[in-house]
Structures are given as structure tokens and as C-alpha cells.
Design an enzyme around this catalytic site. Structure first.
Site, PDB file in Angstrom:
ATOM      1  N   GLU A 129      39.942  82.200  43.033  1.00 27.73           N
ATOM      2  CA  GLU A 129      40.978  81.392  43.696  1.00 27.73           C
ATOM      3  C   GLU A 129      42.164  81.209  42.764  1.00 27.73           C
ATOM      4  O   GLU A 129      41.992  81.174  41.548  1.00 27.73           O
ATOM      5  CB  GLU A 129      40.406  79.990  44.012  1.00 27.73           C
ATOM      6  CG  GLU A 129      39.195  80.019  44.899  1.00 27.73           C
ATOM      7  CD  GLU A 129      38.427  78.690  44.900  1.00 27.73           C
ATOM      8  OE1 GLU A 129      38.863  77.732  44.224  1.00 27.73           O
ATOM      9  OE2 GLU A 129      37.388  78.631  45.574  1.00 27.73           O
ATOM     10  N   LYS A 131      44.665  79.107  40.624  1.00 27.84           N
ATOM     11  CA  LYS A 131      44.543  77.779  40.014  1.00 27.84           C
ATOM     12  C   LYS A 131      45.829  77.012  40.324  1.00 27.84           C
ATOM     13  O   LYS A 131      46.880  77.249  39.737  1.00 27.84           O
ATOM     14  CB  LYS A 131      44.330  77.873  38.505  1.00 27.84           C
ATOM     15  CG  LYS A 131      44.076  76.499  37.898  1.00 27.84           C
ATOM     16  CD  LYS A 131      43.567  76.591  36.478  1.00 27.84           C
ATOM     17  CE  LYS A 131      43.119  75.238  35.957  1.00 27.84           C
ATOM     18  NZ  LYS A 131      44.165  74.235  35.942  1.00 27.84           N
ATOM     19  N   ASP A 133      48.690  74.325  40.730  1.00 24.85           N
ATOM     20  CA  ASP A 133      49.251  73.417  39.738  1.00 24.85           C
ATOM     21  C   ASP A 133      49.783  72.184  40.446  1.00 24.85           C
ATOM     22  O   ASP A 133      50.957  72.104  40.806  1.00 24.85           O
ATOM     23  CB  ASP A 133      50.365  74.143  38.976  1.00 24.85           C
ATOM     24  CG  ASP A 133      50.476  73.622  37.566  1.00 24.85           C
ATOM     25  OD1 ASP A 133      49.676  72.753  37.186  1.00 24.85           O
ATOM     26  OD2 ASP A 133      51.379  74.096  36.848  1.00 24.85           O
ATOM     27  N   TYR A 241      39.208  72.966  47.581  1.00 26.81           N
ATOM     28  CA  TYR A 241      38.457  74.004  46.886  1.00 26.81           C
ATOM     29  C   TYR A 241      37.046  73.589  46.477  1.00 26.81           C
ATOM     30  O   TYR A 241      36.358  74.338  45.800  1.00 26.81           O
ATOM     31  CB  TYR A 241      39.219  74.529  45.670  1.00 26.81           C
ATOM     32  CG  TYR A 241      39.759  73.464  44.741  1.00 26.81           C
ATOM     33  CD1 TYR A 241      38.915  72.620  44.036  1.00 26.81           C
ATOM     34  CD2 TYR A 241      41.136  73.331  44.572  1.00 26.81           C
ATOM     35  CE1 TYR A 241      39.412  71.649  43.195  1.00 26.81           C
ATOM     36  CE2 TYR A 241      41.648  72.357  43.729  1.00 26.81           C
ATOM     37  CZ  TYR A 241      40.773  71.514  43.035  1.00 26.81           C
ATOM     38  OH  TYR A 241      41.267  70.555  42.210  1.00 26.81           O
ATOM     39  N   LYS A 330      43.866  81.548  32.467  1.00 30.43           N
ATOM     40  CA  LYS A 330      45.230  81.021  32.523  1.00 30.43           C
ATOM     41  C   LYS A 330      46.285  82.076  32.192  1.00 30.43           C
ATOM     42  O   LYS A 330      46.063  82.956  31.368  1.00 30.43           O
ATOM     43  CB  LYS A 330      45.366  79.867  31.512  1.00 30.43           C
ATOM     44  CG  LYS A 330      44.375  78.730  31.702  1.00 30.43           C
ATOM     45  CD  LYS A 330      44.867  77.689  32.687  1.00 30.43           C
ATOM     46  CE  LYS A 330      45.904  76.781  32.088  1.00 30.43           C
ATOM     47  NZ  LYS A 330      45.363  75.630  31.394  1.00 30.43           N
ATOM     48  N   CYS A 424      88.840  84.549  24.669  1.00 28.50           N
ATOM     49  CA  CYS A 424      87.680  85.428  24.851  1.00 28.50           C
ATOM     50  C   CYS A 424      87.170  85.911  23.490  1.00 28.50           C
ATOM     51  O   CYS A 424      87.957  86.387  22.671  1.00 28.50           O
ATOM     52  CB  CYS A 424      88.089  86.624  25.717  1.00 28.50           C
ATOM     53  SG  CYS A 424      86.837  87.896  25.813  1.00 28.50           S
ATOM     54  N   CYS A 427      88.088  89.995  23.553  1.00 25.74           N
ATOM     55  CA  CYS A 427      89.442  90.557  23.588  1.00 25.74           C
ATOM     56  C   CYS A 427      90.514  89.520  23.261  1.00 25.74           C
ATOM     57  O   CYS A 427      91.696  89.830  23.255  1.00 25.74           O
ATOM     58  CB  CYS A 427      89.726  91.186  24.948  1.00 25.74           C
ATOM     59  SG  CYS A 427      89.959  89.965  26.250  1.00 25.74           S
ATOM     60  N   CYS A 442      87.270  84.909  31.091  1.00 28.24           N
ATOM     61  CA  CYS A 442      88.253  85.601  30.268  1.00 28.24           C
ATOM     62  C   CYS A 442      89.264  86.188  31.232  1.00 28.24           C
ATOM     63  O   CYS A 442      88.894  86.808  32.236  1.00 28.24           O
ATOM     64  CB  CYS A 442      87.554  86.719  29.498  1.00 28.24           C
ATOM     65  SG  CYS A 442      88.638  88.059  29.004  1.00 28.24           S
ATOM     66  N   CYS A 448      89.712  93.946  28.674  1.00 27.95           N
ATOM     67  CA  CYS A 448      88.626  93.357  27.886  1.00 27.95           C
ATOM     68  C   CYS A 448      87.456  94.337  27.790  1.00 27.95           C
ATOM     69  O   CYS A 448      86.836  94.684  28.794  1.00 27.95           O
ATOM     70  CB  CYS A 448      88.162  92.052  28.523  1.00 27.95           C
ATOM     71  SG  CYS A 448      86.772  91.318  27.641  1.00 27.95           S
TER      72      CYS A 448
HETATM   73  S1  IVH Z   1      37.464  73.746  40.733  1.00 28.98           S
HETATM   74  C1  IVH Z   1      33.905  71.951  39.065  1.00 28.98           C
HETATM   75  N1  IVH Z   1      39.351  75.215  41.782  1.00 28.98           N
HETATM   76  O1  IVH Z   1      41.993  72.577  37.711  1.00 28.98           O
HETATM   77  C2  IVH Z   1      35.202  72.616  39.109  1.00 28.98           C
HETATM   78  N2  IVH Z   1      39.972  73.494  40.267  1.00 28.98           N
HETATM   79  O2  IVH Z   1      40.723  71.994  34.959  1.00 28.98           O
HETATM   80  C3  IVH Z   1      36.265  71.707  39.534  1.00 28.98           C
HETATM   81  N3  IVH Z   1      42.385  73.314  39.925  1.00 28.98           N
HETATM   82  O3  IVH Z   1      41.555  69.204  37.808  1.00 28.98           O
HETATM   83  C4  IVH Z   1      37.563  72.314  39.733  1.00 28.98           C
HETATM   84  N4  IVH Z   1      42.974  74.923  41.289  1.00 28.98           N
HETATM   85  O4  IVH Z   1      42.867  70.071  39.660  1.00 28.98           O
HETATM   86  C5  IVH Z   1      39.064  74.205  40.950  1.00 28.98           C
HETATM   87  N5  IVH Z   1      40.950  76.587  42.810  1.00 28.98           N
HETATM   88  C6  IVH Z   1      40.641  75.571  41.984  1.00 28.98           C
HETATM   89  C7  IVH Z   1      41.637  74.857  41.295  1.00 28.98           C
HETATM   90  C8  IVH Z   1      41.255  73.820  40.432  1.00 28.98           C
HETATM   91  C9  IVH Z   1      43.395  73.993  40.452  1.00 28.98           C
HETATM   92  C10 IVH Z   1      42.532  72.218  38.934  1.00 28.98           C
HETATM   93  C11 IVH Z   1      41.828  70.957  39.345  1.00 28.98           C
HETATM   94  C12 IVH Z   1      41.114  70.454  38.139  1.00 28.98           C
HETATM   95  C13 IVH Z   1      41.525  71.424  37.064  1.00 28.98           C
HETATM   96  C14 IVH Z   1      40.337  71.785  36.241  1.00 28.98           C
END
Ligand code: IVH
Length: 691
Positions: A129, A131, A133, A241, A330, A424, A427, A442, A448
Site C-alpha cells: 500500500e 504510505k 502522509d 488500512y 520510505k 544585468c 550584459c 534585463c 544579452c
Molecule cells: S499500517 C500495524 N498502513 O504510518 C501497522 N500505516 O509508522 C499500523 N501509515 O501512524 C500502520 N499509510 O499513520 C499502515 N498504508 C498504511 C499507512 C500507514 C500511512 C502511517 C500510519 C502510522 C504510521 C506508521
């Protein structure tokens, strides 16, 4: 006397405690971090290292003992019956491979027993999945009704943000579908879509209010509002998730199927998640998502790999505060802190002076960055950047690195204000700022050298004539060696001249000559774009090409008529007319044609290549000296044009010979292009091969 090292360490630990507590407060309580995450991580890692090597220095109040945010005092607290965990991180392929090896070793019993299992597992299936933010949130449903929303807080205790959660449209207030559990806790990420973040900040800037640093802080800041009407006014969304507590129903035995079940109950699941096999599948997914990261509507900082079988997840269990069965891979940090050593001004193709920050080299977004753009003086003033400041450099995807903001607390006393130049740097012509424009320019125009060089780079660039092998560096070299001074000089280059250049062999020289030859039949749209007329981008160039179907006609048109073209307003029209009024530009175009450049008439007519003027209407008036009017008419018709007797707004161009009368006046008043006999002959000549 030397200070005993223990005392030195203790004071370093104290300093780290103080700094980390301060940054925790900025990040979690104020939603306004001062330093990038990468810098915070560095401090935390330093503290953890000391604590590991010297456990006597580890205290209960150490910032290393806390995961996430302390609850805000204004919200009531919620205890998570099942703690909300964090994830271990991987930053390289090797770390991902090591992760899978750890899992297999443990599952196959190597970690506990000496004996080999009979049927050792060799690979695993993973749910993978993005991650996300944003802000981790837990939702509690009783008999299918949303009763509570909470932040993760420190993992054990979060804040009760039920009222705010209820304002998010993608969170179901009541579950749909069958087999709804008596109690269900669902976890996921509340985030702010990138587009909403941009417009929120744009509005804040317009009203001189504080902007958010990134979509995550904007989401967190919006969720932790005591007034939930503010949360409601922010466009937030949630992807789920994971599940937490659950009573009165069972989940399928794979994580990926559990997510599908959640979708059936009405939760939003990230559409970019999938199931892959083995560490190799995980790494491919990391690259796949990395490539489309910029195009995603939401911000991510990596991907998460989760063992898909819930049974295996149970067998693997947890270590401290993270599951063994999952890891976050990451992306390299996109923001880093560094020192702004100096500012120089770069002159662009249109003379715009861009302030460029010279930096203490810093590794950001996967590359070492030494220069970053400061955009323009308005941006410098808005961000209050000075030479000597500690700045946060941001490099996202392919975008050029920029100075995103400064760290005010680190400003030295002698930090120097940045001022725009009067002349400039290349030039020495005067620099002027047009009222209402953010940029200063300029005024040297074509005298130039910087503007000359940039014009050539633009001409050769991918969206223009796309001359293979003629990159920015080579243009600089050719220009500095005085082999070229404008775009038409390119076509006079000889292989021998090129192969004498540094870092250029015979083969590359020949290749470049071939690439130049191959560039001689661009589409008319590309050719117009390549000329580098101010404010004429790709789209406008296309519209102009489709409308006029001939450079000759475009050259002779006027501002009013130009505004009939899609996307062309008075400013662009003025830039186009002024471009063709400059004799120098027309000379260059003429020598390009003489060198064999032959723009191809728009695609629409491609199936009828012999009729390049198809769709256009011409009117002929006055006396022509080279041929009779009827011959001119035949020529035009042979090229596909319609020839009409009267001038109207729809006339593409009027061909005006000697003693032209009322038709000329009318064409002029309507802004219709007027070609004299010479221009008409040129038009025939350009299309001679086709007619
Ligand atoms: S699973 C037991 N899935 O990442 C596992 N976390 O460092 C629990 N996060 O605070 C997290 N996308 O906010 C999971 N697809 C994803 C995620 C995710 C973002 C964040 C989550 C958590 C942090 C973990």
C-alpha cells in the site's frame, strides 16, 4: 582541566531532550514544524544512540520514550484498547531483503530451533500500500453507527476528535452492507488531497495568513480544531488500512480481503494498493509507486509492505511498538536543512532574472543539491530569506529544487538582505520590473548573451525541435566557443568543427549533424513554440498553427485578429506582434528557411498534405507585378485555400498588390493579416514542393 566525558554526554543528552521537546511541541501541538523531519530524525537518532550505549542516561521523560503526539489538553482523551502501532522503516533494497529473510527465518523456525523444517517457506505474499502522509485516526462503530473518532496520539492515548471526524464526507456515519459487527474499530489516514492543500495555501497567501508547510500538517491542523466548522471547511478525506477492535463478526483471513470487506461496509480504501509475491514484488511496487508519485492526488512518503496472511501476522507478532510482519519502505526525504551561502541571479530566455540560492551541498530527494531556486523577489520577501540563513530545501520529483522556507531561530546576526540588481549580471543592460509583475527583467533583449543562449537551448529542447544530443551543456559550449550565436547558426555547423570540441568525438559530432538534419521538418506548432515568443507555450503555439496554417500569415497578422485565436489575449497578441516586428527575428527565420527548415502544416490536414492551406480563405486585391490575380488565385486554390471576393472577419489573409483600396482598409480595420506581393511569393515558395 578536562571535563569528564560522562558529564559531557549528560549535557548533550540534556540539550537533545530540550531540543526534541521543543520540536515535538511545534510539530504535534502547533502543527507548525520548524525543521524538516529528516533533521528531527537525526536528533532523535543521536539521542537513541547515546541511550543504547549508555543506558544509565535513559530516563522515563526522554523524548525517545514517546511515539507520536501528546494529547492536546483541550480535547478529552481516548485510550486505545489495542495500541496504535508504528512501523519499522527500510531505506534500501537490502533492508527490504533483510526484512523478508527475518520473516522467513522466524516462520521456518530458524530463529528458535536448530533443525530445518520439513517444508520451509521460501516466499511470502504481501499486501502492499502507499504510505499515506496524513494523520492516523481510529474510528469506532457500535452496531454500525460511528460513535467515536480519535487521533493516534502517543499510540496508547489519543484525542477525542469525534465532532471533527463527522465532518469528513468519505467517513461513513453508518455502515452499509451485511454482517455488520457489534463493535468495529477501523484505522486509517486522514489526509488533505494535494489540490486542496494548494488552494488552501493560495487563499491563505492572498489574505496574508499563515500557510501550512505540507499537506500532512494541513490535515493534522484541520483535524485538531476545537471548532469543527473549521474542519468542515477543509477538504479532507480518509483511506482505511487496518482494523482494531472487533466483536460480533469475523474478517476474511487475508489483509487484502479484509480491506475489501471494509469497502463493502462503506469505507474508502486506497485504489493503489495491491497484492504481490516476495520481496522482489515489493521492490517492483516501490518503483512503480515512486514513478507515479507526482501524479497521485495524495501525498505519500513511501510504501508499506504487509504480510497478507492474518494467520502468519499472528505468528509473527510484534516487537516493541511495531509489528514484525510489516515495514515501511520510505522514499528519500524531500526536505533537508542547509546553509544559504549566497544568492546569484540567472538570466532566462525572456530576460527574467531568477534569484538562485548557492547552498552548502545537501543530499535531498535522492541527489546532492548545491543550487536551488528562490523564484522571484516577492517570494524572497514573503519567506523572508536572507544570505546566511539556515534554509529548508525541497526537491520533489523532477521539479527543480527550491528554498521552501527558513529556520528563523537559526538566523545569524549578520544575515544579509537580498536585493535585486540594477543591471544585468551578463550584459549590464538596465534591469526593470514591470508594474504588476513579480519578475524583474534585463532590458538587453538580443544583445544579452544570456538571453541568446537560453533562446538556443529552448529551440533545441524536447517540446520544441527536440534536437537529439543538443543539451544545455553543449549549447553553452558551442556558444562560448563562438561557433553559434543564434538558432540559425546551428544549421551551418560542420562535423569537423564539432569533433574538435572537448568531450566530443567524431561519432557524436556526426550524430549531432544527423539530428540537426532530422529536425528540419517540425510541425508548424513546434516551430512556432521553438521561436520562443514570450508567453507562447505549447498550447498557444498549437492554436496559432491550427488557426493560421502558415507562418507567413501569422507574421503579418495584427493584435486584434490574433485575439480570435483560442487562448490568445491582448498581452500574448502584443508579444507575438512585437516579435515579428523585430527585423532581427525575421532575418533568423529567413535563414532557417534558407537552411532547409520546413514546418509541416497542422495534423488536421496531414491526410491532405498537398493542400497545406485547406480551410483558409484568401482575398486578393490591387495589382500584382509578378503574375495576374487569376494566376495567384490558381496558386492559392492549388494549395487548398478558398479565394473569396470580399474581406470579412473570417478571412485568413488579404493579398494586397499595388494600389489596393477599400479591401485593404477593411482588412486593416478587422485585423485580418495583409500579405504584400513579396510575402505571397514567399508563401508559394515555402509550399512549392507540395503544390
Ligand atoms: S499500517 C500495524 N498502513 O504510518 C501497522 N500505516 O509508522 C499500523 N501509515 O501512524 C500502520 N499509510 O499513520 C499502515 N498504508 C498504511 C499507512 C500507514 C500511512 C502511517 C500510519 C502510522 C504510521 C506508521
Amino acid at each position: 582541566m578536562t571535563i569528564p566525558s560522562d558529564q559531557k554526554l549528560q549535557s548533550r543528552v540534556n540539550a537533545l531532550h530540550q531540543e526534541l521537546h521543543y520540536h515535538n511541541h511545534r510539530y504535534y501541538v502547533l502543527d507548525d514544524p520548524e525543521i524538516p523531519d529528516s533533521e528531527y530524525d537525526k536528533l532523535l537518532r543521536e539521542l537513541q544512540d547515546i541511550e543504547t550505549k549508555h543506558p544509565q542516561l535513559l530516563t522515563e521523560d526522554s523524548p525517545s520514550q514517546r511515539v507520536g503526539a501528546p494529547p492536546l489538553s483541550e480535547f478529552t482523551q481516548v485510550t486505545h484498547l489495542i495500541p496504535m502501532l508504528s512501523l519499522g522503516n527500510a531505506f534500501s533494497e537490502d533492508e527490504v531483503l533483510a526484512f523478508e529473510k527475518r520473516l522467513l527465518d522466524r516462520l521456518n523456525g530458524n530463529a528458535t530451533k536448530d533443525q530445518e523444517p520439513e517444508n520451509p517457506m521460501t516466499t511470502l505474499e504481501y499486501a502492499v500500500e502507499p504510505k499515506l502522509d496524513g494523520l492516523a485516526v481510529s474510528l469506532l462503530y457500535e452496531n454500525g453507527i460511528l460513535v467515536q473518532g480519535a487521533t493516534r496520539g502517543d499510540g496508547e492515548t489519543g484525542e477525542n476528535i469525534t465532532a471533527n471526524v463527522r465532518t469528513i464526507k468519505s467517513i461513513p456515519l453508518k455502515l452499509t452492507g451485511n454482517n455488520i459487527p457489534d463493535i468495529l474499530e477501523v484505522r486509517g489516514e486522514v489526509y488533505m488531497p494535494k489540490a486542496s492543500f494548494e488552494s488552501l495555501n493560495k487563499r491563505a497567501r492572498e489574505q496574508d495568513e499563515k500557510t501550512f508547510v505540507n499537506p500532512r500538517n494541513a490535515a493534522a491542523g484541520s483535524m485538531r480544531q476545537l471548532d469543527s466548522s473549521i474542519t468542515a471547511s477543509r477538504n479532507l478525506a480518509m483511506y482505511c488500512y487496518a482494523t482494531g477492535r472487533m466483536e460480533g463478526a469475523n474478517l476474511p483471513d487475508k489483509h487484502s480481503d479484509a480491506l475489501k470487506q471494509l469497502a463493502n461496509w462503506g469505507f474508502r480504501i486506497c485504489p493503489d494498493s495491491k497484492v504481490v509475491s516476495g520481496a522482489k514484488g515489493c521492490l517492483d511496487y516501490f518503483n512503480e509507486i515512486g514513478n507515479k508519485r507526482d501524479d497521485l492526488s495524495y501525498d505519500i512518503d513511501g510504501v508499506v509492505f504487509k504480510v497478507n496472511s492474518l494467520d502468519l501476522q499472528n505468528q509473527l507478532g510484534f516487537v516493541s511498538r511495531a509489528p514484525r510482519w510489516a515495514i515501511a519502505h520510505k522514499f528519500p526525504a524531500q526536505e533537508q536543512m542547509t546553509l544559504l551561502k549566497d544568492v546569484e541571479f540567472q538570466v532566462g530566455r525572456t530576460g527574467a532574472l531568477t534569484p538562485v540560492a548557492r547552498l552548502e551541498p545537501v543530499f535531498v530527494g535522492g541527489v546532492t543539491v548545491t543550487n536551488a531556486t528562490l523564484h522571484n523577489m516577492d517570494e524572497i520577501n514573503r519567506k523572508d530569506v536572507r544570505i546566511g540563513d539556515t534554509v529548508i530545501v525541497r526537491r520533489a520529483g523532477d521539479v527543480i529544487p527550491e528554498v521552501a522556507r527558513i529556520v528563523p531561530a537559526k538566523r545569524p546576526k549578520d544575515a544579509k538582505k537580498i536585493v535585486m540588481l540594477d543591471t544585468c549580471p551578463v550584459c549590464e543592460s538596465e534591469v526593470k520590473q514591470i508594474e504588476g509583475e513579480a519578475v524583474s527583467r534585463c532590458t538587453g533583449g538580443l544583445i544579452c548573451p544570456a538571453q541568446q543562449k537560453e533562446a538556443i537551448k529552448h529551440f533545441a529542447s524536447r517540446k520544441a525541435l527536440d534536437i537529439d544530443g543538443l543539451g544545455d551543456k553543449l549549447v553553452e559550449q558551442l556558444f562560448d566557443e563562438k561557433l553559434i550565436s543564434n538558432i540559425s547558426d546551428l544549421y551551418a555547423l560542420k562535423a569537423e568543427q564539432l569533433s574538435n570540441l572537448e568531450r566530443m568525438g567524431d561519432k557524436s559530432a556526426e550524430n549531432l549533424i544527423a539530428a540537426l538534419e532530422a529536425s528540419k521538418k517540425p510541425s508548424l506548432a513546434r516551430f512556432i513554440y521553438a521561436l520562443g515568443i514570450r508567453e507562447v507555450g505549447e498550447t498557444t503555439a498549437k492554436s496559432l498553427a491550427n488557426f493560421y496554417r502558415s507562418l507567413e500569415v501569422l507574421k503579418h497578422t495584427d493584435e486584434e485578429h490574433l485575439q480570435e485565436v483560442e487562448d490568445v489575449g491582448p498581452i500574448v497578441a502584443n508579444h507575438i506582434v512585437s516579435f515579428f516586428q523585430q527585423a532581427h527575428n525575421n532575418e533568423i527565420i529567413a535563414s532557417l528557411f534558407a537552411a532547409g527548415i520546413e514546418p509541416i502544416i497542422p495534423e488536421k490536414l496531414a491526410d491532405d498534405a498537398e493542400m497545406p492551406l485547406k480551410g483558409s480563405t484568401y482575398v486578393i486585391t490591387g495589382t500584382l507585378s509578378s503574375m495576374g490575380r487569376s494566376d495567384a488565385k490558381k496558386h492559392l486554390e492549388a494549395l487548398g485555400a478558398k479565394v473569396s471576393g470580399s474581406v470579412s472577419k473570417n478571412t485568413s489573409a488579404l493579398i494586397a498588390g499595388e494600389k489596393a483600396g477599400s479591401k485593404l482598409t477593411k482588412a486593416e480595420s478587422l485585423g485580418v493579416a495583409v500579405l504584400d506581393e513579396e510575402a505571397m511569393l514567399k508563401l508559394f515558395e515555402i509550399h512549392a514542393t507540395e503544390s
